[in-house]
Scaffold this active site. Structure first.
Site, short mmCIF file in Angstrom:
data_model
loop_
_atom_site.label_atom_id
_atom_site.label_comp_id
_atom_site.label_asym_id
_atom_site.label_seq_id
_atom_site.Cartn_x
_atom_site.Cartn_y
_atom_site.Cartn_z
N THR A 13 11.00 -25.98 23.50
CA THR A 13 12.28 -25.35 23.16
C THR A 13 13.43 -25.80 24.06
O THR A 13 14.58 -25.43 23.83
CB THR A 13 12.17 -23.82 23.23
OG1 THR A 13 11.72 -23.44 24.54
CG2 THR A 13 11.18 -23.30 22.19
N ASN A 15 15.79 -28.91 26.17
CA ASN A 15 16.47 -30.14 25.75
C ASN A 15 15.51 -31.32 25.65
O ASN A 15 15.47 -32.04 24.65
CB ASN A 15 17.59 -30.49 26.73
CG ASN A 15 18.81 -29.60 26.57
OD1 ASN A 15 19.04 -29.04 25.51
ND2 ASN A 15 19.59 -29.49 27.62
N SER A 42 9.27 -17.66 24.57
CA SER A 42 9.61 -18.45 23.38
C SER A 42 8.55 -18.38 22.29
O SER A 42 8.73 -18.97 21.22
CB SER A 42 9.83 -19.92 23.77
OG SER A 42 10.93 -20.05 24.64
N CYS A 132 16.16 -39.63 34.86
CA CYS A 132 17.01 -40.10 33.76
C CYS A 132 18.08 -41.10 34.20
O CYS A 132 18.71 -41.74 33.36
CB CYS A 132 17.66 -38.92 33.06
SG CYS A 132 18.46 -37.75 34.15
N GLN A 159 26.85 -37.92 36.20
CA GLN A 159 25.79 -37.33 35.40
C GLN A 159 26.25 -36.11 34.61
O GLN A 159 26.88 -35.19 35.14
CB GLN A 159 24.60 -36.97 36.30
CG GLN A 159 23.98 -38.20 36.93
CD GLN A 159 22.86 -37.89 37.91
OE1 GLN A 159 22.89 -38.36 39.05
NE2 GLN A 159 21.87 -37.13 37.50
N GLY A 163 21.65 -32.85 31.96
CA GLY A 163 20.56 -33.17 32.88
C GLY A 163 20.07 -31.95 33.63
O GLY A 163 18.98 -31.96 34.20
N LYS A 216 15.18 -39.36 45.09
CA LYS A 216 14.27 -39.65 43.99
C LYS A 216 14.66 -40.95 43.29
O LYS A 216 13.80 -41.79 43.00
CB LYS A 216 14.28 -38.50 42.98
CG LYS A 216 13.52 -37.28 43.39
CD LYS A 216 13.42 -36.26 42.27
CE LYS A 216 14.73 -35.66 41.90
NZ LYS A 216 14.62 -34.57 40.90
N ARG A 237 27.97 -34.75 39.52
CA ARG A 237 27.90 -34.07 38.23
C ARG A 237 29.31 -34.00 37.65
O ARG A 237 30.26 -33.60 38.34
CB ARG A 237 27.35 -32.66 38.40
CG ARG A 237 27.06 -31.95 37.09
CD ARG A 237 25.82 -32.50 36.41
NE ARG A 237 24.60 -32.12 37.11
CZ ARG A 237 23.39 -32.56 36.78
NH1 ARG A 237 23.24 -33.41 35.78
NH2 ARG A 237 22.32 -32.18 37.45
N HIS A 244 24.82 -40.12 30.77
CA HIS A 244 25.05 -40.41 32.18
C HIS A 244 25.73 -41.77 32.34
O HIS A 244 25.39 -42.73 31.64
CB HIS A 244 23.74 -40.46 32.95
CG HIS A 244 23.06 -39.13 33.11
ND1 HIS A 244 23.67 -37.93 32.79
CD2 HIS A 244 21.82 -38.82 33.60
CE1 HIS A 244 22.82 -36.94 33.06
NE2 HIS A 244 21.70 -37.46 33.54
#
Length: 348
Positions: A13, A15, A42, A132, A159, A163, A216, A237, A244
């Site tokens: 459920t 993104n 959910s 991503c 971004q 995300g 990361k 952001r 992105h």
């Protein structure tokens, strides 16, 4: 007869999970039964797949013994708690979280770069997909490395809020309406107002000033490229819903021409170069990338501040190539290399 597979999407459920289901349908992955799985809150929700309505199941009660492939899209905490149990029951996990990406025995795969790693299977029954940003960016850097060896890469990311999940999208929407109508600004997801703003910090900040998102990205790029390239990252952001952007400065060992870089991008699978010399508006934006599978590259030019440097701009749909599409491509490679999936099951 074509072999069919039982497939589960954990976090169906959200993104990432919802986009995975859409792409499995678009690409006609050979599915016998699809199981949409999420948290207890959910359960009972309905998801459409191949003109059928599928009810969401409770993850805590899910039996993975009959599942061939499970896409884990529900966050690192969920993967840490449930993935190993699923692999012990014979299920192969394609994990979209950061939980296993840097685990030495877990392949971190971008099919256009290192999809051949899958020929060796997965000893732990888990295959990771990258951050991503790291996935699309690694494709661009791999293309450049075919012209000259990478020496140092400086990255600034722009971004989108997607995300950070659906709640982040909702927050940007609400704040934008509030700014326009002179209403009250409420910040629940982000540390500062995101509407009409830019926040130069994503994730937790370490004592050395680097964020875990930046750490990361740098670590995953080196693992994907199997390279010791130096990587410096600043993550920002921005008030964009989906897509992105990445500003990239590459320093390489050896001389090159810009035309060589153009050719490297144009010949690399999954990359679309939209630069057109002499055309002022020939560049890609996050909006151009929305709903698209390609990694778009533009603004390609020499970096005159260093001896051998190139600058370019990358955009990609973070919910598609940045996440869902990459994982479905991994599954497609898996069944191509071993339709029985036996080499992808956890070693006893």
């Amino acid at each position: 007869m074509k072999k069919m597979y039982n497939v589960a999407v954990v976090g169906a459920t959200g993104n990432a999970g919802n986009n995975t289901i859409r792409i499995l349908e678009e690409r006609r992955f050979p599915i016998e039964n699809l199981y949409a799985v999420a948290s207890e809150k959910s359960v009972g929700a309905v998801i459409s797949f191949n003109n059928r309505n599928i009810q969401v199941l409770d993850l805590s009660k899910m039996d993975f013994s009959n599942i061939d492939i499970a896409f884990f899209c529900a966050g690192s905490a969920v993967s840490k708690r449930y993935a190993k149990h699923a692999t012990e029951l014979g299920c192969t996990i394609i994990d979209k979280t950061s939980c296993f990406r840097l685990e030495p025995k877990v392949p971190l795969v971008v099919p256009e770069i290192n999809g051949h790693y899958l020929k060796s299977g997965a000893a732990l029954g888990i295959i990771s997909t990258p951050n991503c940003i790291a996935g699309p960016l690694s494709m661009a850097l791999k293309a450049v490395s075919q012209v000259a060896k990478l020496k140092r890469v400086v990255i600034s990311t722009y971004q989108s809020v997607s995300g950070a999940g659906k709640s982040a999208i909702d927050e940007l929407y609400r704040q934008t309406k509030s700014v326009i109508s002179s209403g009250t600004i409420v910040t629940d997801v982000f540390s500062k107002q995101i509407a009409f703003n830019a926040i130069p910090a994503i994730g937790d900040i370490y004592s050395n000033g680097i964020s875990d998102e930046e750490d990361k990205i740098a670590s995953e790029i080196r693992k994907i490229l199997h390279s010791d390239v130096k990587v410096a990252v600043t993550c920002v952001r921005v008030p964009v819903f989906v897509g992105h952007g990445i500003s990239v400065a590459c320093e390489v060992n050896g001389e090159f021409s810009v035309n060589q870089i153009y050719d490297a991008f144009n010949n690399f699978p999954g990359i679309l170069s939209v630069d057109r010399k002499g055309e002022e508006v020939a560049f890609a934006t996050p909006l151009d990338a929305q709903g698209e599978d390609a990694v778009f590259i533009s603004r390609i030019r020499k970096d005159i501040s260093v001896k051998n440097g190139v600058l370019f701009w990358v955009v990609a749909d973070n919910l598609r190539k940045g996440a869902a599409l990459n994982s479905v491509q991994i599954a497609e490679n898996m069944i191509k290399f071993d339709s029985s999936l036996s080499i992808f099951k956890r070693s006893k």
